[in-house]
Design a protein around this motif. Structure first.
Motif, PDB file in Angstrom:
ATOM      1  N   THR A   2      39.538  39.690  28.634  1.00 18.18           N
ATOM      2  CA  THR A   2      39.972  38.399  29.154  1.00 18.18           C
ATOM      3  C   THR A   2      40.948  38.643  30.297  1.00 18.18           C
ATOM      4  OG1 THR A   2      41.711  38.295  27.483  1.00 18.18           O
ATOM      5  CG2 THR A   2      39.623  37.217  26.958  1.00 18.18           C
ATOM      6  N   GLU A  45      40.050  33.497  36.246  1.00 15.66           N
ATOM      7  CA  GLU A  45      40.212  33.465  34.801  1.00 15.66           C
ATOM      8  C   GLU A  45      38.872  33.521  34.077  1.00 15.66           C
ATOM      9  OE1 GLU A  45      42.567  30.111  33.758  1.00 15.66           O
ATOM     10  OE2 GLU A  45      44.431  30.977  34.540  1.00 15.66           O
ATOM     11  N   ASP A  73      44.261  37.996  32.287  1.00 18.18           N
ATOM     12  CA  ASP A  73      45.638  37.512  32.195  1.00 18.18           C
ATOM     13  C   ASP A  73      46.201  37.165  33.568  1.00 18.18           C
ATOM     14  OD1 ASP A  73      45.540  38.051  29.451  1.00 18.18           O
ATOM     15  OD2 ASP A  73      46.224  40.106  29.755  1.00 18.18           O
TER      16      ASP A  73
END
Length: 243
Positions: A227, A28, A229
């Motif tokens: 980012t 992440e 997911d």
């Protein structure tokens, strides 16, 4: 389908030369082993700023990698790999730079057992940086004398795709989602470029027109920040597709 992952990179030490990978493990927070260390001026603790000060322009010529054990190693031009950070590596870096510098971890987990001071990243890094060969082709079309080597732009993933005449395509994907291998990403913002892109490295020369071209034609930008997911693995050759 838009293309495939043709190059995968991580950068164990900020501003140093990167480490090309066959497989990238992505969590992440980004790629495993990415940007764990930073170079500072020893006397002041100020971080290296190749984008702003000419005295730091040699930093990208120093390569960095992680050993199989996960420890940092660096190599100065023409020299063998050495463990870092250490008294010896700091002395070698200082001699190369021409003033006293020190390599320091950003956090205690980066170098277990390291007894020296830590340092802070000079910017909050985005989890993953994606760049396309189509955007490099567009830059070349606008600035034919350029050497648009991906190392100028330090992507995590270079996606090979057909050129799109008149466009830097990924800049137009902001807000969309993309899957590369096992990993799913949201394209969050364009990557605004600084003067690091113009600095000479092994294989190409200083070129101020690189940044001027991006300023005039794409609002300072090339490539995109993403980012994460769905974490996972990306392997060279994995297909990339917009979701």
């Amino acid at each position: 389908m838009i293309g495939s992952a043709v190059e995968l990179w991580r950068y164990p030490a900020s501003s140093f030369g990167g480490e090309r990978q066959a497989t990238l493990s992505v969590g992440e927070d980004g790629a495993f082993g990415d940007r764990l260390f930073g170079l500072v001026e020893e006397a002041t603790g100020e971080p290296a700023r190749p984008d702003r000060e000419a005295r730091w322009h040699k930093v990208p010529l120093v390569r960095a990698r992680l050993s199989e054990a996960g420890t940092l190693e660096i190599a100065l031009p023409g020299a063998d790999w050495m463990p870092a950070p250490s008294t010896e590596s700091d002395a070698a870096l200082s001699a190369f730079m021409g003033f006293s510098v020190a390599l320091r971890p950003f956090g205690p987990d980066a170098a277990p057992g390291f007894a020296g001071p830590l340092t802070e990243p000079r910017y909050r890094k985005a989890p993953l940086h994606v760049l396309t060969t189509a955007s490099l082709a567009r830059l070349k079309a606008l600035h034919p004398a350029a050497v648009p080597d991906p190392r100028r732009f330090r992507p995590s993933v270079l996606v090979e795709m057909d050129a799109v005449e008149g466009h830097f395509p990924e800049t137009e994907w902001i807000g969309r989602r993309i899957a590369i291998g096992e990993v799913e990403l949201t394209i969050s913002e364009p990557c605004r470029r600084c003067a690091f892109t113009i600095i000479a490295q092994d294989g190409f020369d200083h070129d101020a027109e690189i940044l001027r071209t991006l300023v005039r034609n794409n609002g300072h930008n090339i490539g995109v920040y993403c980012t994460v997911d769905r974490p996972g693995r990306i392997e060279t050759g994995d297909r990339a597709r917009l979701l």
